[in-house]
Every structure is written in C-alpha cells, then in structure tokens.
Design an enzyme around this catalytic site. Structure first.
Site, PDB file in Angstrom:
ATOM      1  CD1 TRP A 239      -3.335  -0.722   0.711  1.00 39.54           C
ATOM      2  CD2 TRP A 239      -2.033  -2.366   1.461  1.00 39.54           C
ATOM      3  NE1 TRP A 239      -4.101  -1.877   0.756  1.00 39.54           N
ATOM      4  CE2 TRP A 239      -3.330  -2.893   1.219  1.00 39.54           C
ATOM      5  CE3 TRP A 239      -1.051  -3.237   1.945  1.00 39.54           C
ATOM      6  CZ2 TRP A 239      -3.650  -4.227   1.439  1.00 39.54           C
ATOM      7  CZ3 TRP A 239      -1.368  -4.565   2.157  1.00 39.54           C
ATOM      8  CH2 TRP A 239      -2.654  -5.048   1.909  1.00 39.54           C
ATOM      9  CB  CYS A 275      -8.761  -5.144  -0.315  1.00 41.73           C
ATOM     10  SG  CYS A 275      -9.666  -3.815  -1.158  1.00 41.73           S
ATOM     11  CG  HIS A 334     -11.780  -4.342   3.016  1.00 40.03           C
ATOM     12  ND1 HIS A 334     -10.606  -4.609   2.355  1.00 40.03           N
ATOM     13  CD2 HIS A 334     -11.932  -5.350   3.918  1.00 40.03           C
ATOM     14  CE1 HIS A 334     -10.067  -5.708   2.845  1.00 40.03           C
ATOM     15  NE2 HIS A 334     -10.855  -6.184   3.783  1.00 40.03           N
ATOM     16  CG  ASP A 357     -10.900  -9.528   4.568  1.00 41.85           C
ATOM     17  OD1 ASP A 357     -10.152  -9.563   3.577  1.00 41.85           O
ATOM     18  OD2 ASP A 357     -11.218  -8.470   5.144  1.00 41.85           O
ATOM     19  CE1 TYR A 520      -8.589  -0.849  -0.456  1.00 42.62           C
ATOM     20  CE2 TYR A 520      -6.423  -0.250  -1.278  1.00 42.62           C
ATOM     21  CZ  TYR A 520      -7.303  -1.211  -0.812  1.00 42.62           C
ATOM     22  OH  TYR A 520      -6.890  -2.510  -0.699  1.00 42.62           O
TER      23      TYR A 520
END
Length: 689
Positions: A239, A275, A334, A357, A520
C-alpha cells in the site's frame, strides 16, 4: 499367482467431453484429467487378463491422498465391490461386462477429503492378492459438490450454482459510497493449470490433508494462504504507492497470471496486491475447488485495531485530528468474499453465506486470516460465534466515536456518528452484470431499533463494553454531498457542505476543515489544505456552503485510487454541541473503450480498437496495457499504447474482452466488452453483445 485375475489397464473415461466430466459439472476445466465432485457416482473400465468370475475372483479399489494415507483420517478409501450401491459409502458395482473388460460404477462419500487421489486396483484369489501399479494418468481429482444435497456446500438454486461456481468472469466494485466504480475481473478458474495451482496453494499451507474435507477448514487455509505474511502465500500486499519491483495492484485484471506465477515460481509470493486482488484470487481458488464464492465490496469499511467494535477518532483541544493516535481507520472501500456452506460447528441457523477475508489486516489464532464468519451472526450482533465475527462486525456496523483531549491529557467522548460505517455492500448479481446490494444480509436497516440492539449486543463482547450511554439532544447537523458522479481526474473538485438548524433560534458554527490524500484503506498520506471559517445558521434553516479543491492543489499528490478525505469538525457557539464528520471521495478516471473490428474465427487473428481520453493536461509516460479474455492463451502486456490491437480468440460462445491501463500518473483505467462468437459455415464470427 497364475490363477489371479490381473489388471492390464484402467480407463477412467476422463476426457473433457465424456460422461463423467459432464455429469460432475467439471467439463469446463481445461485438460483430460478425471475431475470429480464428491458424493456422486462415476464410471471406469478395467481391462483384465481374462473374464471376471465373481464366484472366485475378488476385487476392490484403493484411493490414497496425502503424504501418509490412513482410513481413520479419511485419506485412504478402500472401495469394495458390492451388488447394489448405497449412498454415503465408498462402494463400486459392476454395471457392464465385455469379454475381458468390466465397467464399474463407483460411489464416493459427500464428506470425502478433496484433492488428488492415487488409484490402485487390488485383485485376489484364495491365497494371494495383486495390486496394480499406480500410474499418474490414474490420478483422480476430487472437489466439493454444490449439486449434492449431502455436501456441506450444497446450493439449491441452479442459477446460483452457475454464478457462484461456474462463472469465470466477475465484477469487483471500488471507489466510495457516493461514487461506486466497477471493474471486470477474470477469475479463470477453469483455465489451463488453474486446478493444479489451487491445489498447490493447499499443499504449500502445510496443513494435513485429513482436514481438507471440511469447507470451514479449507476457507481458513485459503484465507491465510492468499496473503504472504506468515506462510509465503500467493500475493504480497503493498500500500506504499511504490511498485517498481513488481506489478501495481491496479494493473491486474484477473487471477490466472497471479496463480500461475505463484505455482511456476515454486511458491514465491507474487508482487503486488491490495484488497480487490486478494478477493479476486480467493474467488478463483474457492470456485475452482467447488465452494460457492463471490467477491463482496463494503463501502466505508472500518478497521478496528483493538476489538472495541468502535472506530475511534481523537482530536486535540482545538478539535484538530491527532493523526498519531488515530490507528483505527475507515477504508473508502474494502473487498472480501462470501462463501456458501453449512455450519454444523455452530448453533442451528448459522449456515449459508459466510464472510471470508484474505487481506492481511489482523491475525486470527496467530495467523493473518479472517473467517468464515456467518452473516446471520453478524446481522444480530452474535459476535461470540466463530470465526472472527468481532472484526467483520466492526467493518460493517461499528459506530464512529470522537474523543477530545482534555488539558490533563485524558480524553472525553464528545460525539458519536452512528450511521457512517458499512454502506452499499455490493456484489455482482446472479446472471447479469448489475450490482446487487446485500447490505441487508449483513446488518439490520440502518438506524432501526433492531440495528441498535445488534450494535449494543456486539459491544458487550468488545474491549470497551461501557461505550454506550443515553444520547444528548442535538439540533444542528452537517452533511457533505457531491453532484452527480462526482469530480473528474484533472478537474477541480467541488463539494457541498449542508447545515440543518432544527431549532427556532440562531446558531453559529466555527468550522474546521481539512482535506487529505488517503490510501483507500483510510490511512492518511498527506494533508493538502486546512481551513477555518464561521458559518451563521438562521432559525429553522438549511444552509449550504460550497467547497472547492483546485486541480493545482492536488496535482502530483494523489496515489493509486485517487482518494481524498474531507474532515469537518466544529462547535455550535450557543449550545456547545460538537459537529464532526468525514467524507471520502475520489477523482474519477476515464474508461477504456474497446470495440472489436470485423469478423473473427477461433484460432485466427482479429482486431480490436482500444481507446481512451487522457484527462490530464500533460502526456502520460511508460503506459502499460494488458489484454485478456476470449480464451486468449496468455495475458497480453503491451508496453506501447496502440489504438488497434491484434488478438487470437480460442473459445466460442459469449465471452468478454478485458483491458486495463496503468502508468505512474494514472491508475484504475480499465474497460470490458461482451463478445459473442457464433458458429457459421466458415467458422466463428465475432459480434458485439
């Protein structure tokens, strides 16, 4: 030994077009391996040394999987020959005899371990037995079976099975709740090498094959293995905005290249993902293994770091954010997954969709993974049920608590935003490319008594069970809105700040505003501008203030998702009421426009026009264009952007052609076109759908 019947050869009838593959709904998988779904019969031929005599000859099959096969662990199946097959048993029956050949109908159990089985045939007489030598061509691939009522992943509706198991193209949503963007993703679970790659992921986990019969265990393993921390899993997250030693997460348009690279590299994590990449790859792996799965996007998704089930924002004495303390965050969006299965390990009613997840955020039992968390439990606040319900509940339904620092260094709760988290939870609709809002599956209607009860029930199991108290009276509110689809990249961003004064008296608000560039994920990167202003509110009025961010202010400052956050905080002078809100928005990028040109035959070249409009006032450099779909044998990477590209389709029927463009100055530029390849006397022609 001479009197014992011998096995000369085995014909598993494994070809892609044969009965076994069609009846087991595995005929879409590339190649001619025998790919089966558990809990269902299949046929095979044995070529023997002489005709089989049931009065003197004995025969049984052995299927072995894993490193040390054992019957009690379910990794060794001994399959006897019987007169009549019964459900829920490993059994075989002779259904046809032709000279020295016999055809067997073999039944597997609906709880069988999934994976690769090695087949042996054992024949015996009165005093001795012979075992056929195992050949790799006799391997059998066993998968979960959503068509079998006794399988834990059984799904009743055929249209849903087609969507959540057999569809190899999907839609991933991103952006903000006011500006929902969408991109097409090539799951490609039936492509060449995908089944081998997905089983390789399970093998790399180091978990025993004896646990691979449970979909709960499998999704726990896959959730951990799709990310790279702990176990050198498939995708390495990044990220930072610097992807110079890998591929930008926004550049991927499918899972096939990622999983093939991981397999071919012997288990070296692929760089890089965020993600939506973790979710897309998870969908590919689980659909490939037979578990109904969908990618799901939650807008305004909270990341609770201390199991408080609240999202905490800390302000100083002047109501300015204390960035060093604000470790909880709200991601603009997400993306995770829902998987369908029964939950015999939980109280009745907890089966169905489960949240899973694979993005590495917090650990679960010491490993970066999350789920399966039953949506039914999340909706009612039963966060004490397995697995990881507190974290997922906070993602979709936590309150945002504002704390102000006192002069002595302590903090006082000054404001609670109850309806900020968990909006427009989205997935692709069954049988169409429309967005399907599934927020109602995750939470009760926002603001309802049932929803408040769920929040307060859940909070009692968190680290701050005393958070909730009676609310104070408030007569001024603030809301941020944008017009239409929102601002475009390269243009000024304009928002409206609307104050509603519900009292019959004059009110004045001293307003602090700050706009920042955000990842984000809700992580702060840089502050672009701060403002302070006083706003007068007449009695019983609605007052709007226009807010503008010039292109010159954000030029060169943005990162991947072009995400920005406006933070507003203030106090009503007359009542000391605190106002606070945060508004995330993004700058929209243009779409790639794809147009097939002329006719096309499978195996022959066709052309497609790909175009887009550069929204920035300068030339883009080092542009990379990727093309996939139409059964292309490999993903095309084109370093120089050209308006006309030549491609070779290999599959007939309704297909999609995908393209994505990536460069340092502009990301999230992608496009898709539906194409129908129709059989004609001269071959196949390409038509727009």
């Amino acid at each position: 030994w001479a009197h014992i019947v011998k096995v000369n050869s085995v014909d598993l009838m494994s070809e892609q077009s044969k009965q076994n593959r069609k009846e087991h709904h595995t005929d879409l998988y590339d190649g001619d391996d025998l790919i089966l779904r558990r809990g269902q019969t299949f046929l095979m031929w044995l070529d023997l040394s002489r005709p089989f005599d049931p009065t003197t000859d004995k025969l049984h099959l052995e299927l072995k999987t894993g490193a040390a096969p054992e019957v009690p662990k379910g990794t060794l199946a001994i399959i006897p020959l019987v007169d009549e097959l019964q459900d829920d048993r490993w059994e075989a029956k002779i259904v046809k005899e032709e000279g020295d050949r016999v055809q067997l109908s073999v039944n597997s159990i609906p709880t069988a371990v999934i994976g690769i089985y090695r087949l042996s045939v054992v024949t015996s007489g009165q005093e001795a037995e012979l075992t056929s030598i195992h050949q790799p061509a006799d391997n059998i691939y066993m998968l979960f079976n959503p068509w079998c009522e006794d399988d834990a992943v059984f799904m009743d509706e055929e249209e849903e099975r087609k969507e959540y198991v057999l569809n190899d193209i999907g839609r991933l949503y991103y952006g903000t709740e006011q500006q929902i963007g969408v991109r097409t993703w090539n799951f490609g679970q039936f492509s060449g090498g995908m089944l081998a790659s997905c089983l390789f992921v399970l093998e790399k986990s180091g978990t025993p094959a004896s646990g691979w019969g449970s979909p709960v265990n499998i999704v726990r393993v896959v959730s951990a293995m799709i990310n790279s921390p702990d176990d050198a899993g498939v995708v390495e997250g990044n990220w930072s905005g610097d992807y110079s030693d890998g591929t930008s997460p926004a550049a991927w348009s499918g899972s096939v290249e990622i999983l093939n690279n991981y397999h071919d590299g012997g288990g070296t994590p692929v760089r890089y993902g965020q993600c939506w990449v973790f979710s897309g790859v998870t969908t590919t792996v689980l659909r490939c293994l037979g578990i109904p799965t969908r990618s799901v996007t939650n807008f305004s998704s909270a990341h609770d770091t201390d199991v408080s089930l609240t999202t905490d924002v800390y302000l100083d004495e002047s109501l300015d954010p204390l960035d060093s303390l604000n470790v909880d965050s709200i991601w603009n969006f997400h993306v995770w997954n829902d998987c369908w299965m029964s939950r015999p390990d939980l109280p009745p009613g907890m089966g169905g969709w489960q949240a899973v997840d694979a993005t590495p955020q917090e650990t679960s039992q010491g490993t970066f993974r999350c789920g399966p968390a039953p949506l039914t439990a999340l909706r009612s606040g039963q966060v004490y049920l397995q697995h990881d319900c507190p974290f997922v509940f906070a993602e979709v339904n936590s309150d945002k608590i504002y704390w102000q620092r006192n002069l002595d260094g302590t903090f006082t709760q000054i404001h609670n935003e109850k309806h900020i988290v968990g909006h427009h939870i989205s997935t692709k609709a069954v049988g169409s490319d429309e967005r399907y809002d599934i927020t109602h599956l995750y939470k009760q209607p926002e603001g309802s008594e049932e929803e408040r009860i769920a929040v307060e029930t859940a909070s009692r199991y968190g680290s701050k069970p005393e958070t909730y108290s009676a609310p104070s009276a408030e007569d001024v509110s603030v809301q941020v809105t944008l017009d239409g689809d929102g601002p475009l990249m390269g243009s000024d961003a304009e928002l409206s700040i609307t104050f509603t004064n519900g009292s019959s008296e004059q009110r004045s608000v001293f307003l602090h505003s700050q706009v920042a560039v955000m990842y984000y994920t809700g992580v702060h990167k840089a502050t672009l501008r701060r403002d302070r202003t006083e706003v007068d509110l007449p009695p019983d009025s609605v007052t709007s203030v226009e807010w503008t961010l010039l292109y010159e202010t954000y030029q060169g400052q943005l990162i991947d998702q072009a995400a920005l956050m406006l933070t507003l905080s203030g106090r009503v002078s007359q009542t000391q009421q605190v106002l606070a809100t945060q508004f995330s928005f993004r700058l929209k990028t243009p779409d790639l426009l794809i147009k097939p040109i002329g006719k096309a035959a499978v195996g022959k070249t066709m052309k497609a026009e790909i175009s887009f409009t550069n929204p920035l006032p300068h030339t883009l450099k080092a542009v990379m264009l990727r093309i996939e779909g139409l059964g292309l044998l490999s993903i095309r990477k084109i370093a120089s952007f050209s308006r006309i590209e030549t491609i070779v389709p290999t599959l007939s029927g309704p297909r999609k052609l995908l393209a994505s463009l990536d460069c340092e100055e502009l990301t999230q530029v992608h496009g898709v076109v539906s194409v129908l390849l129709i059989s004609t006397k001269t071959g196949l022609i390409c038509k727009l759908m």
